[in-house]
Write an enzyme that holds these catalytic residues in place. Structure first.
Site, PDB file in Angstrom:
ATOM      1  N   LYS A  56      71.841  35.215  13.735  1.00 16.03           N
ATOM      2  CA  LYS A  56      71.336  33.871  14.070  1.00 16.03           C
ATOM      3  C   LYS A  56      71.909  32.845  13.097  1.00 16.03           C
ATOM      4  O   LYS A  56      72.378  31.782  13.501  1.00 16.03           O
ATOM      5  CB  LYS A  56      69.801  33.865  14.036  1.00 16.03           C
ATOM      6  CG  LYS A  56      69.189  34.542  15.260  1.00 16.03           C
ATOM      7  CD  LYS A  56      67.710  34.840  15.077  1.00 16.03           C
ATOM      8  CE  LYS A  56      67.202  35.654  16.260  1.00 16.03           C
ATOM      9  NZ  LYS A  56      65.912  36.291  16.032  1.00 16.03           N
ATOM     10  N   GLN A  88      60.758  36.199  12.206  1.00 19.51           N
ATOM     11  CA  GLN A  88      61.284  37.409  12.846  1.00 19.51           C
ATOM     12  C   GLN A  88      60.187  38.471  12.986  1.00 19.51           C
ATOM     13  O   GLN A  88      59.456  38.748  12.036  1.00 19.51           O
ATOM     14  CB  GLN A  88      62.450  37.951  11.993  1.00 19.51           C
ATOM     15  CG  GLN A  88      63.180  39.110  12.602  1.00 19.51           C
ATOM     16  CD  GLN A  88      63.944  38.747  13.870  1.00 19.51           C
ATOM     17  OE1 GLN A  88      64.570  37.706  13.955  1.00 19.51           O
ATOM     18  NE2 GLN A  88      63.864  39.602  14.871  1.00 19.51           N
ATOM     19  N   ASP A 130      61.080  29.448  19.434  1.00 13.43           N
ATOM     20  CA  ASP A 130      60.929  30.740  20.109  1.00 13.43           C
ATOM     21  C   ASP A 130      60.077  30.590  21.377  1.00 13.43           C
ATOM     22  O   ASP A 130      60.060  31.490  22.218  1.00 13.43           O
ATOM     23  CB  ASP A 130      60.206  31.723  19.169  1.00 13.43           C
ATOM     24  CG  ASP A 130      61.137  32.800  18.642  1.00 13.43           C
ATOM     25  OD1 ASP A 130      62.209  33.000  19.239  1.00 13.43           O
ATOM     26  OD2 ASP A 130      60.764  33.436  17.643  1.00 13.43           O
TER      27      ASP A 130
END
Ligand code: NAP
Length: 295
Positions: free
Chosen positions: A52, A96, A119
């Protein structure tokens, strides 16, 4: 059969995003910023986080990674999130998963400012998605990437029957809700199957568009698919394969070889849905930057 090439589309999208970032930099003197928090040392998570950060840099966005030890107390993580919520240079915050057991994932999701929740996991964003307010929310990156693939390949969806296998909060549920919306890439009649569904093949055989998000290697076999169906494979499963150097290889949730003989279009694994997830994360971060700067 049409191969829906997510790798190719994600590369095109990265170029598009890079152009947008460059033009915003010249107009505002600022660029979007994404911060990723990783707690613990799960090797797969570390690979995802590094990818990422690398992709952010490639397209000219700022990115930072905050690494925290495995025994980080939940309260400390929430304090760090609060400081990122208040930082105007941060447009996207991603924590994460999976998280260590002392940290409640829902508490973390709730702590992230919905305006920076790139997200799309926060209930405010999920709620807006259900209500069809897509331009006012962040959509979970994997389902959003599938919608983008459907749109870019011009796959006809309106009035079709879409069957989604899987009902997780990050893939199955937002996917089913997206396919139900009155959009040019969806507008479907939707069925959702899960582990308690009886005679799952009787449902999947009715699908014009079949989306598998289960996490079981080659779960969907050729006899479960209607000839001519569009098959989207979200699954990422590592299986043993003594013919490869590593002794393993990645496969999806559908039996690609067998189904490709009858499907009209399919996503491969790897190279289908996977590469789109990071591209959509960056697109969400760009949207957050645009909203924050009135662009
Ligand atoms: P998850 O949270 O484990 O959810 C799996 C879903 O599949 C659940 O709803 C479960 O039903 C259902 N399921 C499990 N076994 C089943 C069975 N035998 N019959 C019918 N349904 C069954 O997984 P997820 O996070 O949604 O991810 C699904 C897959 O996609 C995984 O392979 C994951 O690695 C992959 N993935 C890929 C990407 C990408 O970027 N390509 C992103 C996210 C996930 P219940 O609810 O009844 O338990």
């Amino acid at each position: 059969m049409l191969i829906i090439d997510g790798k190719k589309v994600s590369l095109v999208m990265k170029e598009e995003l890079k152009t947008s970032v460059e033009s915003y930099r010249s107009i505002t003197g600022k660029v979007p910023g994404l911060t990723v928090i990783i707690v613990g040392s799960d090797p797969a998570s570390q690979v995802y986080v590094r990818n990422k950060a690398k992709t952010c840099k490639e397209i000219g966005m700022n990115s930072s990674v905050i690494e925290m030890p495995e025994d980080t107390p939940e309260a400390h993580l929430l304090e760090v999130i609060a400081s990122l919520n208040a930082d105007p240079a941060v447009h996207g915050i991603l924590v994460q998963q999976p998280l260590p057991k002392q940290i409640d994932e829902f508490a973390v999701t709730m702590a992230i400012d919905p305006e920076k929740d790139v997200d799309g996991f926060h209930p405010e964003n999920l709620g807006k998605l259900v209500m069809g307010e897509l331009d006012k929310c962040f959509v979970s990156c994997t389902p959003y990437g599938i919608l983008e693939l459907i749109g870019r390949y011009g796959i006809e969806t309106s009035g079709k029957h879409c069957v989604v296998i899987g009902r997780s909060n990050i893939v199955g549920k937002p996917m089913a809700n997206l396919m139900l919306q009155k959009l040019k890439e969806s507008n479907c009649t939707v069925t959702v199957c899960h582990s308690a569904t009886k005679d799952i093949a009787s449902h999947t055989r009715q699908a014009d568009i079949l989306i598998a998000a289960i996490g079981r290697a080659k779960f969907v076999t050729a006899d479960m698919v209607k000839p001519g169906a569009v098959v989207i494979d979200v699954g990422i499963n590592r299986i043993e394969d003594p013919t490869t150097k590593s002794g393993t290889r990645l496969v999806g949730d559908v039996d690609y070889e067998a189904i490709s003989a009858t499907a009209s279009a399919m996503t491969p694994v790897p190279g289908g849905v996977g590469p789109m997830t990071i591209a959509m994360l960056l697109k969400n971060t760009l949207h957050s930057f645009e909203r924050a700067n009135g662009l």
